[in-house]
Design an enzyme around this catalytic site. Sequence first.
Site, PDB file in Angstrom:
ATOM      1  N   ARG A 178       0.920  -1.319  -0.011  1.00 45.02           N
ATOM      2  CA  ARG A 178      -0.112   0.045   0.192  1.00 45.02           C
ATOM      3  C   ARG A 178       1.070   1.176   0.121  1.00 45.02           C
ATOM      4  NH1 ARG A 178      -4.831  -0.027   4.110  1.00 45.02           N
ATOM      5  NH2 ARG A 178      -5.425   1.715   2.630  1.00 45.02           N
ATOM      6  N   CYS A 233      -1.276   6.148   8.878  1.00 44.19           N
ATOM      7  CA  CYS A 233      -1.694   4.701   8.412  1.00 44.19           C
ATOM      8  C   CYS A 233      -2.827   5.092   7.211  1.00 44.19           C
ATOM      9  CB  CYS A 233      -2.161   3.571   9.441  1.00 44.19           C
ATOM     10  SG  CYS A 233      -3.444   4.132  10.409  1.00 44.19           S
TER      11      CYS A 233
END
Length: 277
Positions: A178, A233
């Site tokens: 990611r 995050c």
Amino acid sequence: MQSIKSIQWLFDHLHSDSLCVIDCRFSLKDSSYGRKAYQENHIPGAVYFDLELDLSGPVEKHGGRHPLPNVQELVEKLENKGVSHKDTIIIYDDGESCFAARCWWLLTYLGHEQVFILDGGLKAWRERGYPLTSKPTVKKKVKFIPSLKTNMLATYKEVKQRSQDQQAILIDSRTEERYLGIVEPLDRIGGHIPNALNYDWSQGLENGRWKTTEEQKQRFASLDLENEVIVYCGSGVTATPNVLALMESGFKKVKLYAGSYSDWVSYPENPVITSRK
């Protein structure tokens, strides 16, 4: 790790009058899972807090997928569920630790000093054969007096400035895939905030247990302890285990960017990077 307690410790202190246990099991794939799981069985005396209903605020145009809850509303919920600022608080999830760490971060942000995560979570508790109950926990309303540690939180404007001037270390806590934008299952575009380094939060644990303080220090050995560190995050949940690990490793200026990447990309003009720094 000072912020982690073993299941043996909790078992030995389970009936202490000054102990409060919080169950915050959750599933990002099924938002009803945690509450149902709590109703089925939980550690005796535990009260339940839901990631989205209790530990997050309403989702808006900006602020990310799990914005921080209103402080006063959270304090009222703590008080109504019998959680006092004087209690020793033990928090658990199923053992992945990220949901417990989100709750830990919020309580620490509120100024609570004696708040800990249960190492291994309910999975480890269950494997040891320790008691569970389906009986709901009913506690008297108590007082929770917050004392906000505002230096634990980084604003969007601050993150944008630090991304440009590099006067703080930016840490992206998501998986490498990611971070590099190879896959992006949730946000409109893949990649990471410019100048952010990748430290996958899950590397702070091994087989569902937290690594030691020395092992955490090794993870971050290349970083300067004197620098400010801003951690993010996808939505401010899995960043919190890294916040805890950094604090345990001796970093004094550690902040959470609560809106995280999902907030960053809610502004179309913001750049994203798909390569390593």
